[in-house]
Design a protein around this motif. Sequence first.
Motif, short mmCIF file in Angstrom:
data_model
loop_
_atom_site.label_atom_id
_atom_site.label_comp_id
_atom_site.label_asym_id
_atom_site.label_seq_id
_atom_site.Cartn_x
_atom_site.Cartn_y
_atom_site.Cartn_z
N PHE A 1 42.23 33.75 40.48
CA PHE A 1 41.38 33.36 39.37
C PHE A 1 40.05 32.80 39.85
O PHE A 1 39.05 32.88 39.13
CB PHE A 1 42.12 32.37 38.47
CG PHE A 1 43.19 33.03 37.66
CD1 PHE A 1 42.90 33.66 36.46
CD2 PHE A 1 44.49 33.09 38.12
CE1 PHE A 1 43.87 34.31 35.74
CE2 PHE A 1 45.48 33.74 37.41
CZ PHE A 1 45.17 34.36 36.21
N ALA B 1 36.69 34.53 38.49
CA ALA B 1 35.59 33.74 37.93
C ALA B 1 34.29 33.99 38.69
O ALA B 1 33.23 34.17 38.08
CB ALA B 1 35.96 32.25 38.00
N GLU C 1 37.41 32.61 33.28
CA GLU C 1 38.33 32.03 34.26
C GLU C 1 37.66 30.94 35.10
O GLU C 1 38.29 30.35 35.97
CB GLU C 1 38.91 33.12 35.16
CG GLU C 1 39.66 34.21 34.44
CD GLU C 1 40.80 33.69 33.57
OE1 GLU C 1 41.23 32.53 33.76
OE2 GLU C 1 41.28 34.44 32.71
N THR D 1 39.79 27.99 34.94
CA THR D 1 41.20 28.09 35.33
C THR D 1 41.53 27.39 36.65
O THR D 1 42.50 26.63 36.71
CB THR D 1 41.63 29.56 35.37
OG1 THR D 1 41.39 30.16 34.09
CG2 THR D 1 43.10 29.69 35.70
#
Length: 235
Positions: free
Chosen positions: A22, A26, A117, A120
């Motif tokens: 993630f 991102a 993300e 995240t």
Amino acid sequence: PGSKFAKNPAMAAHGFTFMMPFTYLATKGCYLWLTDASLANLGVADRQFGPHAGAAWMVATMIGAQLFDIPSSLLIGGALASPTFVAHHVVVLWLGVMALRYRFALYYAVYFFGVIELSTPLLAFVDLFRDFPKFAAAFPATQELCRVLFAVAFFTVRIVCWIPVSVDFWKVTLEILARRAPPRGQLPLFVILVWLVVHAGLTLLQWHWGLMIAKAVYAMIIGDKSAREHEAKGA
């Protein structure tokens, strides 16, 4: 036994492993969304059916991440196996498979599978600090910084910026439906309709989570520690 993660090593291992794909998504998503001219110049039809190698690779990465996360979360149990989170991951997996199978919505995948993300990995750290008090006690300033950065990132990419991208997604998709057939490929109608329904549901979920985060931020501002204590007990 002296490890800060001895309480539940499987959950700790999941948290640190979960961050890696993630963080990539991102980073890649933000880079493409902000700098890739080929994305910025796409027309209406190409936003849903235009090819993009970078976006396709991101979708494949998301599929792989979910194939890891779903069974591992169920095996570890606890909060990771909550019905809401598992259902969310299954839905994201399905969306990814459909996007890759039909090369559908790759433009929007850069945002919805990448840019959002950004929050995240920060959430993963927030969860690790919450679930492992010894870890939090060792890095108290880092814990608070992660909580603040997570809230800022969440509201930026999942609330504020989510809205114009979502409006554009619905506008373009409804235009395609109005033509009664996709301009390219053999995309089944049900895939488009399910994407719309799922997007609406995920939007409501973001707002639900946003409200919970806003309440936590408010409690932090006024110095109410009861919410933090309740959060720790529920971990």
